[in-house]
Design a protein around this motif. Sequence first.
Motif, PDB file in Angstrom:
ATOM      1  N   VAL A  49       0.836  -1.199   0.000  1.00 38.56           N
ATOM      2  CA  VAL A  49       0.000   0.000   0.000  1.00 38.56           C
ATOM      3  C   VAL A  49       0.876   1.256   0.000  1.00 38.56           C
ATOM      4  O   VAL A  49       1.844   1.339   0.767  1.00 38.56           O
ATOM      5  N   ILE A  50       0.528   2.211  -0.845  1.00 37.40           N
ATOM      6  CA  ILE A  50       1.151   3.539  -0.785  1.00 37.40           C
ATOM      7  C   ILE A  50       0.049   4.519  -0.414  1.00 37.40           C
ATOM      8  O   ILE A  50      -0.928   4.692  -1.139  1.00 37.40           O
ATOM      9  N   TYR A  51       0.227   5.152   0.756  1.00 28.80           N
ATOM     10  CA  TYR A  51      -0.758   6.106   1.278  1.00 28.80           C
ATOM     11  C   TYR A  51      -0.025   7.358   1.723  1.00 28.80           C
ATOM     12  O   TYR A  51       0.843   7.302   2.588  1.00 28.80           O
ATOM     13  N   LYS A  52      -0.343   8.484   1.082  1.00 28.93           N
ATOM     14  CA  LYS A  52       0.331   9.754   1.370  1.00 28.93           C
ATOM     15  C   LYS A  52       1.848   9.600   1.287  1.00 28.93           C
ATOM     16  O   LYS A  52       2.599  10.109   2.116  1.00 28.93           O
ATOM     17  N   ASP A  53       2.306   8.875   0.266  1.00 29.62           N
ATOM     18  CA  ASP A  53       3.728   8.635  -0.009  1.00 29.62           C
ATOM     19  C   ASP A  53       4.419   7.774   1.041  1.00 29.62           C
ATOM     20  O   ASP A  53       5.641   7.694   1.073  1.00 29.62           O
ATOM     21  N   LEU A  54       3.649   7.103   1.900  1.00 32.31           N
ATOM     22  CA  LEU A  54       4.197   6.134   2.834  1.00 32.31           C
ATOM     23  C   LEU A  54       4.003   4.741   2.241  1.00 32.31           C
ATOM     24  O   LEU A  54       2.890   4.385   1.841  1.00 32.31           O
ATOM     25  N   HIS A  55       5.066   3.961   2.205  1.00 30.18           N
ATOM     26  CA  HIS A  55       5.050   2.647   1.555  1.00 30.18           C
ATOM     27  C   HIS A  55       4.906   1.557   2.621  1.00 30.18           C
ATOM     28  O   HIS A  55       5.849   1.260   3.359  1.00 30.18           O
ATOM     29  N   PHE A  56       3.719   0.944   2.692  1.00 34.67           N
ATOM     30  CA  PHE A  56       3.453  -0.128   3.647  1.00 34.67           C
ATOM     31  C   PHE A  56       3.486  -1.473   2.927  1.00 34.67           C
ATOM     32  O   PHE A  56       2.865  -1.638   1.882  1.00 34.67           O
ATOM     33  N   THR A  99      12.826   3.670   3.312  1.00 31.61           N
ATOM     34  CA  THR A  99      13.745   4.520   2.547  1.00 31.61           C
ATOM     35  C   THR A  99      12.991   5.298   1.477  1.00 31.61           C
ATOM     36  O   THR A  99      13.184   6.511   1.314  1.00 31.61           O
ATOM     37  N   ARG A 100      12.097   4.604   0.745  1.00 33.20           N
ATOM     38  CA  ARG A 100      11.323   5.284  -0.296  1.00 33.20           C
ATOM     39  C   ARG A 100      10.363   6.306   0.311  1.00 33.20           C
ATOM     40  O   ARG A 100      10.161   7.389  -0.255  1.00 33.20           O
ATOM     41  N   SER A 101       9.794   5.987   1.465  1.00 34.74           N
ATOM     42  CA  SER A 101       8.879   6.927   2.117  1.00 34.74           C
ATOM     43  C   SER A 101       9.610   8.209   2.513  1.00 34.74           C
ATOM     44  O   SER A 101       9.151   9.324   2.229  1.00 34.74           O
ATOM     45  N   LEU A 102      10.761   8.057   3.164  1.00 35.90           N
ATOM     46  CA  LEU A 102      11.494   9.218   3.654  1.00 35.90           C
ATOM     47  C   LEU A 102      12.224   9.963   2.540  1.00 35.90           C
ATOM     48  O   LEU A 102      12.752  11.058   2.771  1.00 35.90           O
ATOM     49  N   SER A 103      12.235   9.380   1.339  1.00 33.92           N
ATOM     50  CA  SER A 103      12.808  10.074   0.180  1.00 33.92           C
ATOM     51  C   SER A 103      11.758  10.911  -0.548  1.00 33.92           C
ATOM     52  O   SER A 103      12.111  11.744  -1.394  1.00 33.92           O
TER      53      SER A 103
END
Length: 201
Positions: A49-56, A99-103
């Motif tokens: 899931v990608i929600y508000k650019d957070l990758h779960f 890493t992708r979320s915080l980028s």
Amino acid sequence: MMQLLASGLQLWVRQQSQSIGSLDIQLQGTGLQLLRGRLAGVQLLARRVIYKDLHFELVELSSGPIQVHSGNLLKGKPLQLERAFEIQGQVSLTADGLTRSLSAPQWRALGDGLGEALLGIVPLVELRMCRDNLVFAARALGTPDLVELATTVVAARGSIEISSVVGNVSSRLPMDPSIHISDARIEAGMVQLIGTAQVSP
């Protein structure tokens, strides 16, 4: 009617997210309750899931009672929630997902803030798992070598606290007031967070 609502909820959840790999929704209650605009609860299982650019990597949620406008569904209109409701559950994030979320642009400042607080260096380059630790890696400008720090994660005052394995460096994440983290840990190669949240219509 229940199948119609399940389809409506799936569409609503997908609309709230940027991307979902797989999604399964189970409804609790009866058709009669639904006609009265009330659903006993919902269980959701979603992957990638990608929600508000957070990758779960994994999202497992269950809700309390939900009030819905059942008339809209019967008229073929999108699902409309009547009031806020609470969800409980667990989300799991891989090191690559973090890493992708915080980028992402909206979270980059948070990532660099963690790099500064934990390592004294920005920008934060990557996170990776090493045994039961989350390793932060940053590179000072003009230098080729990474500076790394192994950390653990725990729940603290409704949020997430990241602490160094060696030394006494730590940082507590800012948290949306509608979210309360009750447990945080590293397990099965992922950061796993357990808590509750309020969902608004």
